[in-house]
Write an enzyme that holds these catalytic residues in place. Structure first.
Site, PDB file in Angstrom:
ATOM      1  N   GLY A  76      34.312   5.740  43.191  1.00  0.00           N
ATOM      2  CA  GLY A  76      33.496   4.934  43.647  1.00  0.00           C
ATOM      3  C   GLY A  76      32.055   5.557  43.587  1.00  0.00           C
ATOM      4  O   GLY A  76      32.018   6.569  43.435  1.00  0.00           O
ATOM      5  N   ARG A  85      25.895   1.573  53.652  1.00  0.00           N
ATOM      6  CA  ARG A  85      27.343   1.670  53.133  1.00  0.00           C
ATOM      7  C   ARG A  85      27.524   0.177  52.557  1.00  0.00           C
ATOM      8  O   ARG A  85      28.298   0.009  51.686  1.00  0.00           O
ATOM      9  CB  ARG A  85      28.396   2.135  54.217  1.00  0.00           C
ATOM     10  CG  ARG A  85      28.138   3.734  54.269  1.00  0.00           C
ATOM     11  CD  ARG A  85      29.368   4.189  55.474  1.00  0.00           C
ATOM     12  NE  ARG A  85      29.033   5.328  55.846  1.00  0.00           N
ATOM     13  CZ  ARG A  85      28.362   5.767  56.842  1.00  0.00           C
ATOM     14  NH1 ARG A  85      27.901   4.929  57.852  1.00  0.00           N
ATOM     15  NH2 ARG A  85      28.144   7.130  57.087  1.00  0.00           N
ATOM     16  N   ASP A 148      33.295  10.508  62.258  1.00  0.00           N
ATOM     17  CA  ASP A 148      32.263   9.982  63.324  1.00  0.00           C
ATOM     18  C   ASP A 148      32.904  10.833  64.675  1.00  0.00           C
ATOM     19  O   ASP A 148      32.242  11.109  65.523  1.00  0.00           O
ATOM     20  CB  ASP A 148      32.133   8.599  63.421  1.00  0.00           C
ATOM     21  CG  ASP A 148      31.765   8.099  62.056  1.00  0.00           C
ATOM     22  OD1 ASP A 148      30.784   7.596  61.759  1.00  0.00           O
ATOM     23  OD2 ASP A 148      32.969   7.629  61.449  1.00  0.00           O
ATOM     24  N   ARG A 151      32.305  14.420  64.530  1.00  0.00           N
ATOM     25  CA  ARG A 151      30.986  14.680  64.863  1.00  0.00           C
ATOM     26  C   ARG A 151      30.785  14.520  66.582  1.00  0.00           C
ATOM     27  O   ARG A 151      29.888  15.440  66.917  1.00  0.00           O
ATOM     28  CB  ARG A 151      30.081  13.647  64.179  1.00  0.00           C
ATOM     29  CG  ARG A 151      30.063  13.844  62.647  1.00  0.00           C
ATOM     30  CD  ARG A 151      29.037  12.820  61.870  1.00  0.00           C
ATOM     31  NE  ARG A 151      29.024  13.334  60.434  1.00  0.00           N
ATOM     32  CZ  ARG A 151      28.964  12.622  59.560  1.00  0.00           C
ATOM     33  NH1 ARG A 151      29.074  11.086  59.678  1.00  0.00           N
ATOM     34  NH2 ARG A 151      28.880  12.915  57.985  1.00  0.00           N
ATOM     35  N   HIS A 175      33.055   2.432  60.497  1.00  0.00           N
ATOM     36  CA  HIS A 175      32.536   3.600  59.843  1.00  0.00           C
ATOM     37  C   HIS A 175      31.034   3.322  59.426  1.00  0.00           C
ATOM     38  O   HIS A 175      30.863   2.712  58.291  1.00  0.00           O
ATOM     39  CB  HIS A 175      33.374   4.077  58.978  1.00  0.00           C
ATOM     40  CG  HIS A 175      32.629   5.497  58.481  1.00  0.00           C
ATOM     41  ND1 HIS A 175      32.078   6.491  58.959  1.00  0.00           N
ATOM     42  CD2 HIS A 175      32.318   5.747  56.815  1.00  0.00           C
ATOM     43  CE1 HIS A 175      31.634   7.412  58.100  1.00  0.00           C
ATOM     44  NE2 HIS A 175      31.699   6.942  56.670  1.00  0.00           N
ATOM     45  N   THR A 230      27.533  13.348  51.345  1.00  0.00           N
ATOM     46  CA  THR A 230      27.993  14.056  52.311  1.00  0.00           C
ATOM     47  C   THR A 230      29.380  14.259  51.706  1.00  0.00           C
ATOM     48  O   THR A 230      29.937  13.661  51.120  1.00  0.00           O
ATOM     49  CB  THR A 230      28.043  13.570  53.532  1.00  0.00           C
ATOM     50  OG1 THR A 230      29.113  12.455  53.406  1.00  0.00           O
ATOM     51  CG2 THR A 230      26.744  12.851  54.119  1.00  0.00           C
TER      52      THR A 230
HETATM   53  P1  NAD Z   1      30.884  10.780  43.113  1.00  0.00           P
HETATM   54  O1  NAD Z   1      29.921  10.075  42.268  1.00  0.00           O
HETATM   55  O2  NAD Z   1      30.533  12.226  43.170  1.00  0.00           O
HETATM   56  O3  NAD Z   1      32.302  10.569  42.652  1.00  0.00           O
HETATM   57  C1  NAD Z   1      32.762   9.365  42.498  1.00  0.00           C
HETATM   58  C2  NAD Z   1      33.839   9.755  41.287  1.00  0.00           C
HETATM   59  O4  NAD Z   1      34.939   8.544  41.312  1.00  0.00           O
HETATM   60  C3  NAD Z   1      33.457   9.840  40.098  1.00  0.00           C
HETATM   61  O5  NAD Z   1      33.858  11.041  39.513  1.00  0.00           O
HETATM   62  C4  NAD Z   1      33.806   8.930  39.033  1.00  0.00           C
HETATM   63  O6  NAD Z   1      33.828   9.022  37.900  1.00  0.00           O
HETATM   64  C5  NAD Z   1      35.054   8.348  39.624  1.00  0.00           C
HETATM   65  N1  NAD Z   1      35.388   7.042  39.393  1.00  0.00           N
HETATM   66  C6  NAD Z   1      34.865   5.888  39.420  1.00  0.00           C
HETATM   67  N2  NAD Z   1      35.310   4.781  39.056  1.00  0.00           N
HETATM   68  C7  NAD Z   1      36.602   5.195  38.838  1.00  0.00           C
HETATM   69  C8  NAD Z   1      37.841   4.792  38.504  1.00  0.00           C
HETATM   70  N3  NAD Z   1      37.869   3.427  38.412  1.00  0.00           N
HETATM   71  N4  NAD Z   1      39.004   5.526  38.339  1.00  0.00           N
HETATM   72  C9  NAD Z   1      39.033   6.729  38.925  1.00  0.00           C
HETATM   73  N5  NAD Z   1      37.845   7.463  39.142  1.00  0.00           N
HETATM   74  C10 NAD Z   1      36.418   6.496  39.251  1.00  0.00           C
HETATM   75  O7  NAD Z   1      30.828  10.204  44.701  1.00  0.00           O
HETATM   76  P2  NAD Z   1      31.243  10.948  45.993  1.00  0.00           P
HETATM   77  O8  NAD Z   1      30.277  11.647  46.610  1.00  0.00           O
HETATM   78  O9  NAD Z   1      32.513  11.906  45.631  1.00  0.00           O
HETATM   79  O10 NAD Z   1      31.706   9.796  46.737  1.00  0.00           O
HETATM   80  C11 NAD Z   1      32.649   9.095  46.592  1.00  0.00           C
HETATM   81  C12 NAD Z   1      33.133   7.889  47.586  1.00  0.00           C
HETATM   82  O11 NAD Z   1      33.443   8.478  49.019  1.00  0.00           O
HETATM   83  C13 NAD Z   1      31.680   7.016  47.778  1.00  0.00           C
HETATM   84  O12 NAD Z   1      32.282   5.620  47.795  1.00  0.00           O
HETATM   85  C14 NAD Z   1      31.229   7.540  48.988  1.00  0.00           C
HETATM   86  O13 NAD Z   1      30.373   6.679  49.828  1.00  0.00           O
HETATM   87  C15 NAD Z   1      32.533   7.881  49.856  1.00  0.00           C
HETATM   88  N6  NAD Z   1      32.286   8.475  51.079  1.00  0.00           N
HETATM   89  C16 NAD Z   1      33.025   8.471  52.141  1.00  0.00           C
HETATM   90  C17 NAD Z   1      32.949   8.995  53.445  1.00  0.00           C
HETATM   91  C18 NAD Z   1      33.800   8.575  54.492  1.00  0.00           C
HETATM   92  O14 NAD Z   1      33.685   9.264  55.559  1.00  0.00           O
HETATM   93  N7  NAD Z   1      34.573   7.966  54.163  1.00  0.00           N
HETATM   94  C19 NAD Z   1      32.193  10.118  53.430  1.00  0.00           C
HETATM   95  C20 NAD Z   1      31.360  10.413  52.251  1.00  0.00           C
HETATM   96  C21 NAD Z   1      31.515   9.872  51.142  1.00  0.00           C
END
Ligand code: NAD
Length: 309
Positions: A76, A85, A148, A151, A175, A230
């Protein structure tokens, strides 16, 4: 034990690295629409194994997820500076809706761990999509407020000057901006914070609490301002949750999951085993905290309605 990660971006690749360093799986597969990136990240992480544990790390298509005990969803878009978010909502909901049926088709016995943001709403989307494909709801959980909570405990431990393993406290709800730090049941080695802080000659004034709340709730915004994303913290969270499931640890984690009483997926302390969420454990809260949790649930219900859930 095999684990799959869908989304080999910053979070997925960092999680793969953390899982390999933790030594809880024997096989790890990375899947991404960008197959070259998935293959490159798998090769890089495979080179960690001579210094950690023997794990077969490879990349493949969705069919490569077959036989996984846990599938982690990190596919994503990520939060950009100044973006909330919730703004990620529409786009990531489409991605989760398209990915989950394929995951369930190839790995029908897996526990699904969602990290994609906004994680509570994406957990709800994943739960609905997987239910249609026949996966029981207790098998779908989100990383929720595990980060969180970590943290909160880390900051309090550092301020009071005590090892974080003695700090017991929870962040519940969304979150995100409406999350609730449960001060009223925070304890350090079984003693209330105020008592312990006094004993250590460190105050726990309302001003201290405001500062700590600000640090916890706005941590992600500040990290994103500074370095664009992050990933190490959430990677450690994912590795911990994977370990709890594959080792059937029955740990209490603030994962996000469907809550009938709050009519949405949100985080509460829950008992987690090899089959996913066993039950909510409950946490004692004062009236103000309970009100704030209700408001956090209302924010999530509104978000859910906006994407037709
Ligand atoms: P990123 O852009 O580095 O990586 C996302 C990856 O998803 C990319 O490599 C992309 O090609 C892939 N992708 C997109 N659509 C896809 C699909 N249909 N099938 C397979 N792969 C697909 O982003 P990131 O920094 O790794 O963040 C990923 C997600 O994690 C984001 O939504 C971000 O907000 C979330 N995140 C969550 C937390 C948490 O605490 N839950 C913390 C940090 C980030």
């Amino acid at each position: 034990m095999k684990v799959g990660i869908v989304g080999a971006g910053l979070v997925g690749a960092s999680a793969a690295n953390a899982i390999v360093l933790r030594g809880v799986v024997t096989e790890l597969v990375l899947v991404d629409v960008n197959s070259e990136k998935a293959a490159a990240e798998a090769a890089d992480v495979a080179h960690v194994t001579p210094f950690s544990f023997p794990v077969r790390v490879w990349a493949g298509g969705m069919e490569a997820l077959a036989g996984s005990s846990v599938v982690v969803l990190t596919a994503g878009l990520s939060q950009k500076p100044g973006q909330t978010r919730i703004e990620l909502l529409q786009r990531n909901a489409e991605i989760v809706r398209s990915v989950v049926p394929e995951v369930v088709a190839h790995a029908p016995d897996a526990v699904l761990l969602v990290a994609t943001n906004p994680v509570d709403l994406m957990t709800m989307v994943a739960e609905r999509s997987s239910a249609e494909a026949g996966l029981p709801s207790e098998r779908v959980l989100g990383t929720g407020t595990m980060l969180d909570t970590a943290r909160f405990r880390q900051i309090v431990g550092a301020r009071v000057g005590v090892d974080v393993s003695h700090v017991h406290g929870y962040v519940v709800g969304e979150h995100g901006d409406s999350e609730v730090l449960v001060w009223s049941s925070l304890d350090i080695a079984g003693r209330p914070l105020a008592e312990f802080a006094r004993a250590k000659d460190r105050a726990s004034t309302p001003e201290d609490r405001r500062e700590i709340e600000d640090e916890v709730v706005n941590a992600a915004y500040r990290i994103i301002e500074g370095k664009g994303a992050t990933y190490y913290g959430v990677a450690a969270v994912i590795a911990k949750a994977v370990e709890v499931v594959v080792r059937d640890r029955r740990s209490i984690l603030t994962v996000s999951a469907w809550s009938p009483s709050y009519d949405c997926s949100l985080s509460l302390p829950r008992l987690v085993s090899g089959t996913g969420v066993v039950r909510e454990v409950g946490v004692s809260m004062d009236e103000r905290e309970r009100d704030r949790l209700e408001r956090s649930a209302a924010v999530l219900q509104e978000g859910a309605a906006s994407i037709g859930l």
